[in-house]
Design an enzyme around this catalytic site. Structure first.
Site, PDB file in Angstrom:
ATOM      1  N   ASP A 297      -1.932   3.416   7.239  1.00  0.00           N
ATOM      2  CA  ASP A 297      -1.812   4.819   6.817  1.00  0.00           C
ATOM      3  C   ASP A 297      -2.477   5.098   5.465  1.00  0.00           C
ATOM      4  OD1 ASP A 297      -0.302   4.888   9.083  1.00  0.00           O
ATOM      5  OD2 ASP A 297       1.611   5.194   8.088  1.00  0.00           O
TER       6      ASP A 297
ATOM      7  N   ARG B 151      10.756  -3.579  12.915  1.00  0.00           N
ATOM      8  CA  ARG B 151      11.127  -2.538  11.955  1.00  0.00           C
ATOM      9  C   ARG B 151      12.587  -2.626  11.493  1.00  0.00           C
ATOM     10  NH1 ARG B 151       7.143   0.970  10.948  1.00  0.00           N
ATOM     11  NH2 ARG B 151       5.589   1.417  12.541  1.00  0.00           N
TER      12      ARG B 151
ATOM     13  N   ASP C 242       8.311   1.461   2.533  1.00  0.00           N
ATOM     14  CA  ASP C 242       9.735   1.227   2.781  1.00  0.00           C
ATOM     15  C   ASP C 242      10.058  -0.270   2.739  1.00  0.00           C
ATOM     16  OD1 ASP C 242      10.462   3.914   3.119  1.00  0.00           O
ATOM     17  OD2 ASP C 242       9.793   3.909   5.199  1.00  0.00           O
TER      18      ASP C 242
ATOM     19  N   LYS D  47       0.767  -3.399   2.818  1.00  0.00           N
ATOM     20  CA  LYS D  47       0.173  -3.238   4.147  1.00  0.00           C
ATOM     21  C   LYS D  47       0.436  -1.849   4.695  1.00  0.00           C
ATOM     22  CE  LYS D  47       2.596  -2.751   7.185  1.00  0.00           C
ATOM     23  NZ  LYS D  47       3.630  -2.483   8.212  1.00  0.00           N
ATOM     24  N   THR D  48      -0.454  -1.218   5.320  1.00  0.00           N
ATOM     25  CA  THR D  48      -0.276  -0.105   6.253  1.00  0.00           C
ATOM     26  C   THR D  48      -1.632   0.532   6.501  1.00  0.00           C
ATOM     27  OG1 THR D  48       0.708   2.015   6.784  1.00  0.00           O
ATOM     28  CG2 THR D  48       0.444   1.600   4.441  1.00  0.00           C
TER      29      THR D  48
ATOM     30  N   GLY E  33       4.568  -1.499  11.177  1.00  0.00           N
ATOM     31  CA  GLY E  33       3.428  -1.349  12.081  1.00  0.00           C
ATOM     32  C   GLY E  33       2.337  -2.377  11.801  1.00  0.00           C
TER      33      GLY E  33
END
Ligand code: FBP
Length: 549
Positions: A202, A142, A173, A199-200, A78
């Site tokens: 979230d 992805r 992941d 990175k994320t 993402g």
């Protein structure tokens, strides 16, 4: 070149700050041998070439040798604000090692490496994307990098382009896969180093070594601005309850940070709901009670923040999802089963799960039931962003309030509006924090490469201090790993960081939430500012500030 707004033009000239140690030649200072956070024997056996390496910290040096090296970069998963700055930091870092060095970008995620789709970055291209949001400079994807055939296909193009190091920007992941690739190339003596980058939006890729994943700061500030705007509208019209779902996949870090920034009437934290073993009805009762109490004080309005992964944390649903994941995996191949149609998939699932799980599945609204039975993302995650939890909860709250009314309880008027904030924040122009942090992560990756490291994640610490005092270095990815069950089999993975109920951010929120529920004490944070007083422009998240207070 695309046309630009005045803000974009001015922002392009921003020079991101670097930690002092990265402002000149560096030397790597190595710590003691490391261990994985769990399952040490298994992880060591799976990663014989990249296990146990020391944590590395960079310090200023008198001089450093020029390094000739071509480097490749991949954006995985993402979007998160700041990705372009990781690339520009890496580009500047690689060029500073030797101006003849080249940086290549593989297109549309890990698939670009496998399919040999790439571009070479130039000064002009990089300058066009400095300090901008998005991943559009090379695109993201992805595709899961995990098979030998993919690694072998990758090495062909790396050899052709003379690339000796690959940087993979991704979440837990993708960084796990970066480590698998590093191990594979090391075992085969292919002479290609692999470096990960955290990175994320979230915020769930953090641990003792990683303070925060990039993009979390900007995304939360963007959502908080929008939530603040809604709260001001809500407090002006005083007639709606706003149910706001926030991205974040399983973890509730984004919802919690936005609550700390905006002081909504209600914020659900999935990790707490699981800990208290609350049912869906318990959650609905909790919200409905606050709605009724506020109505009793004349306030028929409010805001509810909902983490997108909530449904996965309600114990009965969690148990159901676990069985669904097993049933959807073909035990012979470990891959997802193939179905001729979605209807066939749903029918197969229903015919193959335990009766108590089937009962839970069928108690859910039809669209949620369907989403849970359908496809996972390539890493096996339920696509929670597609489940409309905000609508599910508000409908159930309306039903509960109607029932209470029928019993004679005063519940006022309940009228709901729904929002889902996720994509709105993932490509926002990076805050100063993310612009500096990402540029430093990218530049730092070039120093890890120059020092011959592989299987490491680029890490910048002490980021609540001014940027000059940030600490740059690298952490072996195996150090963050343990074994977890994924798609029906035990796999080595980076341990995901969920909200800690004993952590300072949650404890602070828990100490305030009753007051925020009853009174209207909204904060309206306003938009991200790039120029102005430091306390307005350079502050990081409340989560990080509380974790490091
Ligand atoms: P990453 O973990 O890959 O950074 O993605 C995060 C995320 O934004 C989640 O918050 C969300 O659930 C998911 O991506 C949505 O995925 P998609 O972009 O494929 O719709």
């Amino acid at each position: 070149m695309a046309e630009k707004s005045n803000l974009q033009i001015a922002r392009a000239a921003y020079q991101p700050k670097l930690p002092k140690a990265l402002q000149g030649p560096v030397k790597a200072v190595e710590g003691a041998a490391t261990q994985s956070v769990g399952n040490q024997a298994e992880i060591k056996a799976l990663f014989p070439n990249t296990y146990g390496m020391p944590v590395v910290t960079f310090e200023s040096a008198e001089s450093a040798a020029a390094t000739e090296i071509n480097v490749g970069i991949i954006l995985s998963g993402g979007q998160a604000p700041g990705g372009h700055n990781v690339i520009s930091g890496l580009y500047d870092g690689v060029k500073s090692l030797n101006p003849a060095n080249k940086l290549y970008g593989f297109l549309m995620g890990p698939g670009g490496l496998v399919d040999h789709k790439y571009i070479e970055f130039t000064d002009e291209l990089i300058d066009d994307y400095r300090n901008t949001g998005g991943f559009d400079i090379i695109g993201s994807g992805r595709t899961k990098l995990e098979k030998e055939a993919q690694f072998e296909s990758g090495i062909e193009i790396l050899r052709e382009l003379g690339i000796k190091a690959l940087v993979i920007i991704g979440g837990d992941d993708s960084n796990t896969n970066a480590c698998v690739l590093a191990e594979y190339y090391a075992a085969k003596n292919y002479g290609v180093q692999v470096i990960g980058c955290p990175k994320t939006i979230d915020g769930d890729l953090k641990n003792e070594q990683i303070e925060t994943s990039f993009g979390f700061d900007t995304a939360c500030k963007t959502y908080s601005e929008l939530i603040g705007n809604i709260q001001r509208d809500c407090n002006s019209a005083r007639k709606y309850w706003h149910f706001i779902k926030l991205m974040g996949r399983s973890a509730s870090h984004i919802a919690l940070e936005c609550a700390l920034e905006t002081q909504p009437n209600i914020c659900l934290i999935s990790e707490e709901i699981e800990e208290k073993a609350m049912s869906l009805d318990d959650v609905v009762t909790y919200i409905a009670k606050i709605v009724a109490d506020r109505a009793a004080s004349g306030n028929n309005f409010g805001t509810v923040l909902i983490p997108e992964g909530l449904i996965e944390f309600i114990p009965a649903i969690k148990k159901l999802i676990k069985e669904l994941n097993e049933v959807l995996t073909d035990p012979a191949t470990g891959e997802s089963r193939e179905f001729a149609s979605k209807d066939e998939q749903v029918a197969f699932v229903k015919g193959n799960i335990a009766p108590e799980n089937l009962a839970v599945l069928e108690s859910l609204p039809k669209d949620v039931e369907r989403q849970l039975c359908l496809d996972r993302d390539p890493h096996g995650n339920v696509q929670v962003s597609l489940i409309e939890t905000e609508k599910l909860l508000s409908a159930m709250v309306a039903t509960k309030l109607a029932a209470w009314k029928a019993e004679g309880k005063y519940c006022g008027k309940f009228s709901a509006q729904h929002h889902f904030f996720g994509y709105e924040g993932r490509c926002a122009a990076p805050s100063n924090y993310d612009a500096d942090y990402c540029y430093s992560l990218g530049f730092n990756a070039s120093r890890l490469i120059a020092n011959g490291k592989t299987g490491y994640m680029s890490v910048i610490k002490n980021t609540t201090a001014p940027a000059a005092e940030w600490i740059a270095g690298g952490v072996p990815i195996t150090m963050m790993m343990n074994m977890e069950r994924r798609n029906g089999a035990m796999k080595p993975v980076i341990r995901k960081a969920l909200v800690e109920l004993e952590g300072e951010p949650f404890k602070f929120f828990a100490s305030k939430r009753e007051e925020w529920a009853n009174t209207t004490s909204y904060i309206y944070p306003g938009p991200i500012q790039y120029w102005g007083p430091s306390e307005v422009c350079d502050q990081t998240t409340k989560t990080l500030a509380l974790e490091h207070k």
